[in-house]
Design a protein around this motif. Structure first.
Motif, PDB file in Angstrom:
ATOM      1  N   GLN A 528       0.866  -1.187   0.000  1.00 15.03           N
ATOM      2  CA  GLN A 528       0.000   0.000   0.000  1.00 15.03           C
ATOM      3  C   GLN A 528       0.896   1.228   0.000  1.00 15.03           C
ATOM      4  O   GLN A 528       1.829   1.313   0.811  1.00 15.03           O
ATOM      5  CB  GLN A 528      -0.906   0.017   1.238  1.00 15.03           C
ATOM      6  CG  GLN A 528      -1.953  -1.076   1.255  1.00 15.03           C
ATOM      7  CD  GLN A 528      -2.812  -1.053   2.522  1.00 15.03           C
ATOM      8  OE1 GLN A 528      -2.580  -0.268   3.438  1.00 15.03           O
ATOM      9  NE2 GLN A 528      -3.815  -1.921   2.570  1.00 15.03           N
ATOM     10  N   ALA A 529       0.620   2.166  -0.893  1.00 12.02           N
ATOM     11  CA  ALA A 529       1.464   3.359  -1.013  1.00 12.02           C
ATOM     12  C   ALA A 529       1.519   4.155   0.285  1.00 12.02           C
ATOM     13  O   ALA A 529       2.499   4.847   0.571  1.00 12.02           O
ATOM     14  CB  ALA A 529       0.954   4.236  -2.153  1.00 12.02           C
ATOM     15  N   GLU A 530       0.458   4.053   1.104  1.00 15.71           N
ATOM     16  CA  GLU A 530       0.413   4.786   2.374  1.00 15.71           C
ATOM     17  C   GLU A 530       1.541   4.384   3.317  1.00 15.71           C
ATOM     18  O   GLU A 530       1.864   5.122   4.253  1.00 15.71           O
ATOM     19  CB  GLU A 530      -0.940   4.549   3.061  1.00 15.71           C
ATOM     20  CG  GLU A 530      -2.138   5.164   2.357  1.00 15.71           C
ATOM     21  CD  GLU A 530      -2.629   4.325   1.195  1.00 15.71           C
ATOM     22  OE1 GLU A 530      -3.569   4.767   0.514  1.00 15.71           O
ATOM     23  OE2 GLU A 530      -2.075   3.218   0.976  1.00 15.71           O
ATOM     24  N   CYS A 531       2.134   3.229   3.084  1.00  9.35           N
ATOM     25  CA  CYS A 531       3.192   2.755   3.983  1.00  9.35           C
ATOM     26  C   CYS A 531       4.430   3.648   3.940  1.00  9.35           C
ATOM     27  O   CYS A 531       5.214   3.657   4.892  1.00  9.35           O
ATOM     28  CB  CYS A 531       3.570   1.317   3.641  1.00  9.35           C
ATOM     29  SG  CYS A 531       2.261   0.124   4.029  1.00  9.35           S
ATOM     30  N   LEU A 532       4.606   4.415   2.861  1.00  8.69           N
ATOM     31  CA  LEU A 532       5.719   5.354   2.796  1.00  8.69           C
ATOM     32  C   LEU A 532       5.292   6.766   3.212  1.00  8.69           C
ATOM     33  O   LEU A 532       6.065   7.707   3.103  1.00  8.69           O
ATOM     34  CB  LEU A 532       6.324   5.377   1.393  1.00  8.69           C
ATOM     35  CG  LEU A 532       7.061   4.095   0.987  1.00  8.69           C
ATOM     36  CD1 LEU A 532       7.662   4.237  -0.404  1.00  8.69           C
ATOM     37  CD2 LEU A 532       8.143   3.737   1.995  1.00  8.69           C
ATOM     38  N   GLU A 533       4.057   6.892   3.718  1.00  5.95           N
ATOM     39  CA  GLU A 533       3.559   8.171   4.231  1.00  5.95           C
ATOM     40  C   GLU A 533       3.238   8.052   5.719  1.00  5.95           C
ATOM     41  O   GLU A 533       2.366   8.733   6.245  1.00  5.95           O
ATOM     42  CB  GLU A 533       2.328   8.612   3.449  1.00  5.95           C
ATOM     43  CG  GLU A 533       2.620   8.859   1.963  1.00  5.95           C
ATOM     44  CD  GLU A 533       1.390   9.289   1.187  1.00  5.95           C
ATOM     45  OE1 GLU A 533       0.276   9.211   1.753  1.00  5.95           O
ATOM     46  OE2 GLU A 533       1.538   9.692   0.027  1.00  5.95           O
ATOM     47  N   PHE A 534       3.981   7.184   6.398  1.00  2.60           N
ATOM     48  CA  PHE A 534       3.772   6.909   7.822  1.00  2.60           C
ATOM     49  C   PHE A 534       3.884   8.151   8.680  1.00  2.60           C
ATOM     50  O   PHE A 534       3.293   8.245   9.754  1.00  2.60           O
ATOM     51  CB  PHE A 534       4.808   5.885   8.294  1.00  2.60           C
ATOM     52  CG  PHE A 534       6.219   6.357   8.106  1.00  2.60           C
ATOM     53  CD1 PHE A 534       6.849   7.141   9.056  1.00  2.60           C
ATOM     54  CD2 PHE A 534       6.905   6.065   6.936  1.00  2.60           C
ATOM     55  CE1 PHE A 534       8.141   7.602   8.857  1.00  2.60           C
ATOM     56  CE2 PHE A 534       8.192   6.515   6.741  1.00  2.60           C
ATOM     57  CZ  PHE A 534       8.817   7.282   7.698  1.00  2.60           C
ATOM     58  N   TYR A 535       4.664   9.133   8.230  1.00  6.30           N
ATOM     59  CA  TYR A 535       4.921  10.332   9.032  1.00  6.30           C
ATOM     60  C   TYR A 535       3.674  11.188   9.218  1.00  6.30           C
ATOM     61  O   TYR A 535       3.668  12.124  10.015  1.00  6.30           O
ATOM     62  CB  TYR A 535       6.027  11.172   8.371  1.00  6.30           C
ATOM     63  CG  TYR A 535       5.774  11.473   6.915  1.00  6.30           C
ATOM     64  CD1 TYR A 535       5.070  12.603   6.541  1.00  6.30           C
ATOM     65  CD2 TYR A 535       6.231  10.614   5.916  1.00  6.30           C
ATOM     66  CE1 TYR A 535       4.823  12.879   5.204  1.00  6.30           C
ATOM     67  CE2 TYR A 535       5.990  10.880   4.576  1.00  6.30           C
ATOM     68  CZ  TYR A 535       5.287  12.003   4.227  1.00  6.30           C
ATOM     69  OH  TYR A 535       5.032  12.266   2.900  1.00  6.30           O
TER      70      TYR A 535
END
Length: 593
Positions: A528-535
């Motif tokens: 899921q692309a959101e995994c690199l937007e954890f911040y």
């Protein structure tokens, strides 16, 4: 005649206590109680003597009797309750005290004192079992007990302070911070409360409020506690007031100061010098801070390394039995609560990227990030008893493995009943991998690796909430790191099913779009692309790395260790050939499997 004998015995008892002959005093008290079983002061004196003597367990009957006869409004009740906690601390028997407190609470629900006391016993027991937060129905009960205490209670303010601390411990962060705001507004001059608030804000990633409140104490209230200075120096070092430097130097120079204050002062001075590019001065202060800590906390390096060797030996024995245990593994999984989330374990040395890794995995819609949860260690201890990790590992047979697995999955379900997986990122669980493989041989394990000098120097220069004993000496730190490498090599060698994923921090921050999907795949998760937007997550980061996890992935920390390269001494030998530094010992095909 009897009264005269009683007075003479009491005098002898007091003389024995004054001479610190507590066993003799306890014996006199026990004899007197046979004829005066309800004497409150006699019961108190006897219980104190027993607590101070060689057999503190004998104090419980006296204290139990006292609790049944001393009224909640009586002048002795506070001492009775306090001595029960002293008994629990001395013996480790919190269960007896908790049962007694629960009985009083149920019988006298109209008395908020017993609700507060029961909650406090539960909280202390929880911390006794695990320094790291854990999930349990009891700790959530403590939350409810404190929430329901009426504002008319004489100790309402104290109970609310305890509640605010508990909210932060169980990651009910918004409630905790909100309650701190309310309490501080009511009593702005309570310095201890404000220090608790600052620590909670820093721990929860509320950087600006933590720094602003710290500066307010420093600038406007002439704060003498070193905690606010430490917060500013590590969260916003550029705004540290100039007058703070001589104050911190004075604190450190005063050998009568508590070692924790001297540690805080040295680290605040070190970080301030580091930001000013004064690296020789900074490293000197880091060394002084560690020396202050080491002066009060003994460390037995040989014992630690011997423990690692015992764990390795047991791990190799398990590898020999691996084939015959495959049926056991299938049975363990078959008995699971199907509604409980499956576990992911993230391990490695502190400061190796475990927080970043958990945030990436935890940003997945099917995963709940539990942080540095102590639930596995708690389940093991509750099942096989306390002791060294290797000794516990030896006691985990198939029956114990089932019990531990059931307890741990129940805790994970308590954290996130609707999640499919729960990630536990306790770095020190690398020591428990042998235990974990006995209980969860089917669980994915992420092993976080980073350049050894970057890892060890970051450990050395980080003011952990609970400073690590092995880090107070550069030589001990180097030796411990070698032990870590050895134990992970042993686990890797017997990882026949490829459950361990070796994750390089340098590779992750250098090419997250390639590495992160492999990481998720190892856990059985779709990308899921959101995994690199954890911040973007608002969840508290219960870690010393709280600043990093609120920014996108970047490589700026990769080579920061080089600023201290001239001072690292025995750590220098940890760096292997440059071409292998930061690389995993397993090929990409294994990682992607």
């Amino acid at each position: 005649m009897k009264q005269t004998q009683k007075k003479e015995s009491l005098s002898l008892m007091k003389e024995a206590m004054a001479a610190r002959e507590f066993d003799r005093a306890a014996a006199i008290g026990a004899k007197l109680l046979k004829t005066h079983p309800k004497g409150v002061e006699l019961l108190l004196m006897t219980s104190v003597a027993e607590l101070q003597g060689s057999q503190p367990r004998r104090a419980f009957p006296c204290l139990s009797r006292l609790l049944s006869i001393v009224p909640a409004t009586g002048r002795h009740i506070g001492m009775v309750l306090q001595n029960l906690l002293v008994f629990a601390r001395a013996t480790g028997d919190y269960h007896s005290v908790m049962a007694l407190a629960d009985k009083q609470y149920r019988q006298k629900r109209e008395e908020p004192l017993f609700a507060e006391y029961l909650a406090n016993v539960i909280i202390e027991h929880d911390k006794y079992i695990s320094a790291a937060p854990t999930y349990s129905p009891e700790i959530m009960r403590a939350v409810k007990l404190l929430e329901n205490i009426p504002a008319t209670f004489s100790r309402y303010y104290e109970s609310q302070k305890a509640l605010a601390q508990l909210y932060i411990r169980v990651e009910m962060t918004d409630k905790g911070l909100s309650l701190y705001d309310k309490l501080v507004a009511d009593r702005p001059d309570d310095r201890y409360l404000r220090l608790l608030q600052i620590s909670a804000q820093a721990l929860s990633g509320q950087v600006d409020p933590a720094v602003c409140n710290s500066l307010d104490l420093i600038e406007n209230h002439k704060e003498t506690d070193t905690q606010p200075y430490l917060v500013v120096s590590f969260l916003r070092p550029h705004v540290m007031p100039d007058h703070a430097i001589p104050f911190l130097e004075e604190v450190f120079a005063d050998t009568k100061q508590h070692p924790q204050h001297r540690f805080n002062a040295a680290f605040a001075l070190a970080r301030t010098a580091e930001v000013r590019q004064q690296f020789d001065t900074a490293f000197e202060w880091y060394q002084k801070g560690h020396a202050a800590h080491r002066s009060t906390v003994a460390y037995d390096g040989e014992r630690e390394l011997a423990e690692i060797e015992r764990i390795i030996a047991l791990t190799r024995q398990d590898a020999v039995r691996a084939v015959e245990r495959r049926d056991v593994t299938a049975q363990l999984a078959a008995e699971d609560d199907k509604a409980a989330p499956r576990p992911i374990f993230i391990v490695g040395m502190p400061r190796s990227g475990t927080t970043l890794t958990e945030r990436i995995i935890g940003a997945h819609s099917d995963v709940y990030p539990a942080g540095e949860a102590g639930d596995f260690a708690r389940a093991v201890t509750e099942t096989v008893g306390p002791g060294a990790i290797s000794a516990q590992m030896e006691r985990i047979d198939d029956k114990a493995a089932r019990a531990i697995r059931k307890k741990y999955l129940a805790a994970m379900k308590g954290y996130a009943p609707n999640a499919k997986m729960v990630a536990n990122k306790t770095p020190a669980n690398f020591l428990r991998l042998g235990q974990i493989r006995r209980v969860f041989p089917d669980a994915p394990v992420i092993h976080c690796q980073r350049h050894p000098l970057a890892t060890t120097l970051s450990i050395y220069t980080t003011p952990f909430a609970n400073p690590m004993r092995f880090a107070d000496s550069l030589q001990d730190l180097a030796d411990y790191y070698r032990g870590y490498e050895k134990i992970m090599a042993a686990f890797s060698a017997v990882d026949a099913d490829g459950q361990i994923f070796d994750l390089s921090y340098e590779e992750l921050v250098g090419d997250p779009e390639t590495v992160a999907p492999k990481l998720l795949a190892h856990c059985g998760l779709e990308w899921q692309a959101e995994c690199l937007e954890f911040y973007r997550s608002r969840q508290a980061a219960r870690t010393a790395s709280l600043m990093q996890v609120r920014r996108p992935i970047n490589a700026e920390a990769v080579d920061k260790w080089q600023r201290f390269k001239p001072y690292i001494g025995p750590l220098a030998e940890l760096a292997g050939p440059e071409e292998t530094v930061g690389k995993s010992g397993r090929d990409d095909k294994t990682q992607a499997a």
